[in-house]
Design an enzyme around this catalytic site. Sequence first.
Site, PDB file in Angstrom:
ATOM      1  N   HIS A  11       0.465  -1.402   8.882  1.00  0.00           N
ATOM      2  CA  HIS A  11       1.324  -2.568   8.685  1.00  0.00           C
ATOM      3  C   HIS A  11       2.793  -2.191   8.830  1.00  0.00           C
ATOM      4  O   HIS A  11       3.199  -1.034   8.662  1.00  0.00           O
ATOM      5  CB  HIS A  11       1.081  -3.187   7.302  1.00  0.00           C
ATOM      6  CG  HIS A  11       1.396  -2.263   6.166  1.00  0.00           C
ATOM      7  ND1 HIS A  11       2.677  -2.028   5.723  1.00  0.00           N
ATOM      8  CD2 HIS A  11       0.594  -1.506   5.384  1.00  0.00           C
ATOM      9  CE1 HIS A  11       2.665  -1.172   4.731  1.00  0.00           C
ATOM     10  NE2 HIS A  11       1.405  -0.836   4.495  1.00  0.00           N
ATOM     11  N   GLU A  93      -5.676  -1.399   0.743  1.00  0.00           N
ATOM     12  CA  GLU A  93      -4.963  -0.229   0.241  1.00  0.00           C
ATOM     13  C   GLU A  93      -5.721   0.411  -0.920  1.00  0.00           C
ATOM     14  O   GLU A  93      -6.532  -0.252  -1.592  1.00  0.00           O
ATOM     15  CB  GLU A  93      -3.560  -0.654  -0.217  1.00  0.00           C
ATOM     16  CG  GLU A  93      -2.694   0.436  -0.838  1.00  0.00           C
ATOM     17  CD  GLU A  93      -2.349   1.539   0.131  1.00  0.00           C
ATOM     18  OE1 GLU A  93      -3.252   2.384   0.398  1.00  0.00           O
ATOM     19  OE2 GLU A  93      -1.206   1.581   0.600  1.00  0.00           O
TER      20      GLU A  93
END
Length: 223
Positions: A11, A93
């Site tokens: 990202h 994550e």
Amino acid sequence: MKPKRIILVRHGECDANIDENKFATIPDYTIELTPKGYEQALEAGKKLKRIVKEETLYFYVSPFWRTRSTFEAIVKTFPREQFHYSEEPRLREQEWGYLRTEQELQQLKLQRREYGIFYYRFPGGEAGSDVYDRINDLLGSLHRDFTTDSYPENCILITHSLAIRLFIMRWFHLTVEEFETMQSPENGSLVILELNPETNKYRLITPLETKKENPRYNRPIKI
């Protein structure tokens, strides 16, 4: 059919990359891209377009907001009929656990560096090895998807730094020692695995940078 490429995308820069204490003050999944991070995501889309051109794509996207926003920026470069996508929670994550203060976060991250990223478990959260297990399970799903005759020509995973490194570790059967030497890929970067049609195997054409060997892990297997 196997896709021509498997491309992992980190990202774009997010608010916690600028101030990581945000991990301790707001829910991790809600952390968003910075303006710079959004521009990085747009640029990642342009890079991806130069690589795949008119080929089809399938995106697997971590459900965190920063990865969703990265995906939304990337696909601005592509016509809607060129790609498919799905949300993939296994790409999320690493879970940090129950953080209460900024000071506690810094102390835990220091402990993780000293103990080792793969094995250290955040209190109430995950160890790197737990994320590895998630990635291992995801690979089983990917291999099943690849058996579909109509599977797109490119597989794109939009995820996080640790997940990218653990994906590479699992795919190429690297050791914990080798994983621990991997540097984190930059925000918005592409890590590309390309299929060799002669061997029907993938090769890593954008290897991750590595750091010096950690003497803590320097214990070779003796047979």
